[in-house]
Design a protein around this motif. Structure first.
Motif, PDB file in Angstrom:
ATOM      1  N   ILE A  34       0.834  -1.199   0.000  1.00  0.00           N
ATOM      2  CA  ILE A  34       0.000   0.000   0.000  1.00  0.00           C
ATOM      3  C   ILE A  34       0.875   1.258   0.000  1.00  0.00           C
ATOM      4  O   ILE A  34       0.638   2.214  -0.755  1.00  0.00           O
ATOM      5  CB  ILE A  34      -0.945  -0.008   1.215  1.00  0.00           C
ATOM      6  CG1 ILE A  34      -1.945  -1.169   1.089  1.00  0.00           C
ATOM      7  CG2 ILE A  34      -1.677   1.323   1.335  1.00  0.00           C
ATOM      8  CD1 ILE A  34      -2.817  -1.355   2.304  1.00  0.00           C
ATOM      9  N   SER A  35       1.919   1.235   0.846  1.00  0.00           N
ATOM     10  CA  SER A  35       2.814   2.390   0.903  1.00  0.00           C
ATOM     11  C   SER A  35       3.538   2.586  -0.425  1.00  0.00           C
ATOM     12  O   SER A  35       3.713   3.725  -0.884  1.00  0.00           O
ATOM     13  CB  SER A  35       3.831   2.210   2.030  1.00  0.00           C
ATOM     14  OG  SER A  35       3.178   2.096   3.272  1.00  0.00           O
ATOM     15  N   SER A  36       3.962   1.474  -1.047  1.00  0.00           N
ATOM     16  CA  SER A  36       4.686   1.571  -2.320  1.00  0.00           C
ATOM     17  C   SER A  36       3.804   2.163  -3.416  1.00  0.00           C
ATOM     18  O   SER A  36       4.307   2.843  -4.317  1.00  0.00           O
ATOM     19  CB  SER A  36       5.181   0.188  -2.745  1.00  0.00           C
ATOM     20  OG  SER A  36       6.061  -0.348  -1.787  1.00  0.00           O
ATOM     21  N   ILE A  37       2.502   1.884  -3.347  1.00  0.00           N
ATOM     22  CA  ILE A  37       1.581   2.440  -4.345  1.00  0.00           C
ATOM     23  C   ILE A  37       1.386   3.937  -4.134  1.00  0.00           C
ATOM     24  O   ILE A  37       1.387   4.737  -5.082  1.00  0.00           O
ATOM     25  CB  ILE A  37       0.231   1.703  -4.308  1.00  0.00           C
ATOM     26  CG1 ILE A  37       0.419   0.255  -4.827  1.00  0.00           C
ATOM     27  CG2 ILE A  37      -0.824   2.435  -5.122  1.00  0.00           C
ATOM     28  CD1 ILE A  37      -0.812  -0.602  -4.701  1.00  0.00           C
ATOM     29  N   PHE A  38       1.270   4.355  -2.866  1.00  0.00           N
ATOM     30  CA  PHE A  38       0.924   5.753  -2.600  1.00  0.00           C
ATOM     31  C   PHE A  38       2.135   6.681  -2.528  1.00  0.00           C
ATOM     32  O   PHE A  38       1.971   7.906  -2.591  1.00  0.00           O
ATOM     33  CB  PHE A  38       0.120   5.848  -1.298  1.00  0.00           C
ATOM     34  CG  PHE A  38      -1.325   5.496  -1.469  1.00  0.00           C
ATOM     35  CD1 PHE A  38      -2.228   6.463  -1.882  1.00  0.00           C
ATOM     36  CD2 PHE A  38      -1.777   4.202  -1.240  1.00  0.00           C
ATOM     37  CE1 PHE A  38      -3.563   6.146  -2.053  1.00  0.00           C
ATOM     38  CE2 PHE A  38      -3.106   3.884  -1.413  1.00  0.00           C
ATOM     39  CZ  PHE A  38      -4.008   4.845  -1.832  1.00  0.00           C
ATOM     40  N   ILE A  39       3.315   6.129  -2.386  1.00  0.00           N
ATOM     41  CA  ILE A  39       4.493   7.006  -2.321  1.00  0.00           C
ATOM     42  C   ILE A  39       4.670   7.816  -3.612  1.00  0.00           C
ATOM     43  O   ILE A  39       4.810   9.056  -3.570  1.00  0.00           O
ATOM     44  CB  ILE A  39       5.751   6.191  -1.972  1.00  0.00           C
ATOM     45  CG1 ILE A  39       5.748   5.830  -0.482  1.00  0.00           C
ATOM     46  CG2 ILE A  39       7.017   6.979  -2.308  1.00  0.00           C
ATOM     47  CD1 ILE A  39       6.861   4.912  -0.070  1.00  0.00           C
ATOM     48  N   PRO A  40       4.678   7.186  -4.820  1.00  0.00           N
ATOM     49  CA  PRO A  40       4.816   8.019  -6.036  1.00  0.00           C
ATOM     50  C   PRO A  40       3.620   8.951  -6.251  1.00  0.00           C
ATOM     51  O   PRO A  40       3.785  10.074  -6.764  1.00  0.00           O
ATOM     52  CB  PRO A  40       4.934   6.986  -7.163  1.00  0.00           C
ATOM     53  CG  PRO A  40       4.392   5.724  -6.610  1.00  0.00           C
ATOM     54  CD  PRO A  40       4.670   5.750  -5.154  1.00  0.00           C
TER      55      PRO A  40
END
Length: 376
Positions: free
Chosen positions: A307-313
């Motif tokens: 989830i974090s990897s999706i929302f970071i960019p």
């Protein structure tokens, strides 16, 4: 219930008066009223009855001096009766004190001529409370009798009583020391069903750990470990008891009977091996629980990482376009060519949303190809 039994044992210990004369008989207040059972038998005689009081019991015993007697007293709630027992059977007050304070370790003592004082512990497993229930069995052997005393009315010796009733085997023709062995053998035999039930319970706990580990499951495992420690504290003295009886003189235990005690000793050794195996398995259950909890935490962290990897960019893009850089100087009207000209394009907002959506789909596809979703 298990806590209640532990509380009562603590009460018994606290009830003991410090500094009193050794051998003083102090009957616990919660002791059951004694019940008197007698089995008198020989090769041609058999009588079994429950007597109303101790006086009737002794009259029946004296009426058949030629027979062998199993004097079975259940319950300690009569101090006068206990004192009379000491006098009639020539027992030492310290021995009767060990009988009454009925959480003694298994042991055997020789007293008098060819007479033994034996303490063993009867076990059963409570499926309801998942705990061991142990009751002390005290035995006194004489020339023509075995005197057994216990605090509860129920015991595990019914198979032996049935063998005596139907005359199976050689127990009616053997000396009383053989009957003492038979009692110890039955007590030890009942340890193995207890171990089997503990094994089934451990399999049940293992399935709980594999399906859905919880703090309650860990508590059950730790409680089981404490029960196994208790069982080990009982089983080792049982083995020592048998070993000591094997070393006794020929006039106390004839060599013809020692082969039976050697068999009981082998059973005690097998029991200890089983206990050690179960203790190792219980430790493995704790390790399995910790591993499953750790794996579960890793899965949670994996989801949060995706989830974090999706929302970071996405957060990066939103952060850039959230900066308030004006394209035109409000005072001079000068246009800055590098100040986000796309902000003023008519389709910039849907284009940006489409770009962010495409980025999300690309990341999901990338994570899928890497196998991140396969363990969910």
């Amino acid at each position: 219930m298990a806590k209640l039994r532990l509380h009562r044992k603590r009460e018994k210990i606290l009830d003991r008066k410090a500094g009193i004369k050794p051998g003083t008989l102090l009957v616990p207040t919660e002791s059951y009223k004694p019940r008197f059972f007698l089995m008198s038998f020989s090769e041609t005689l058999f009588e079994e009855t429950e007597l109303q009081n101790y006086k009737e019991l002794m009259l029946r015993v004296k009426a058949h001096p030629e027979a062998r007697h199993w004097i079975d007293i259940r319950g300690y709630g009569d101090q006068t009766m206990l004192e009379q027992l000491v006098a009639d059977f020539g027992l030492h007050p310290l021995q009767m004190e060990d009988v009454i304070n009925d959480y003694q370790r298994p042991k055997v003592e020789e007293f008098g001529t060819n007479r033994l004082f034996i303490i063993t512990r009867m076990l059963r497993w409570s499926p309801e409370f998942k705990s061991l229930i142990d009751v002390q069995l005290s035995l006194f052997t004489g020339d023509n009798y075995v005197l057994s005393l216990q605090s509860d009315y129920g015991d595990c010796l019914d198979p032996l009583r049935e063998r005596i009733r139907v005359g199976k085997g050689v127990i009616r023709s053997r000396p009383t020391m053989y009957m003492a062995y038979a009692m110890l053998d039955v007590v030890l035999d009942y340890y193995f069903p207890v171990m089997a039930e503990i094994g089934l319970y451990m399999e049940e706990l293992e399935q709980k750990v594999l399906r859905k580990p919880s703090k309650n499951t860990l508590t059950e495992i730790l409680n089981l470990k404490s029960e196994l420690v208790k069982l080990r504290r009982i089983a080792w003295p049982e083995r020592d008891l048998m070993n000591e009886m094997l070393r006794m003189d020929e006039d106390v235990i004839p060599d013809s009977l020692k082969v039976y005690f050697r068999d009981a000793y082998d059973h005690a050794v097998q029991l200890i091996d089983l206990i050690e195996n179960h203790r190792e398995m219980s430790s493995s259950l704790v390790e399995l629980y910790m591993s499953m909890v750790s794996n579960r935490m890793n899965e949670i962290m994996k989801v949060l990482t995706i989830i974090s990897s999706i929302f970071i960019p996405l957060s990066f893009i939103v952060g850039i376009y959230g900066m308030n850089f004006s394209r035109e100087d409000p005072e001079t009207g000068k246009v800055f060519r590098y100040s986000m000209p796309e902000l003023y394009e008519p389709y910039s907002y849907p284009i940006l949303l489409g770009l962010m959506g495409t980025l999300i789909l690309f990341q999901i596809y990338f994570f899928y190809r890497k196998g991140w979703f396969r363990s969910f």
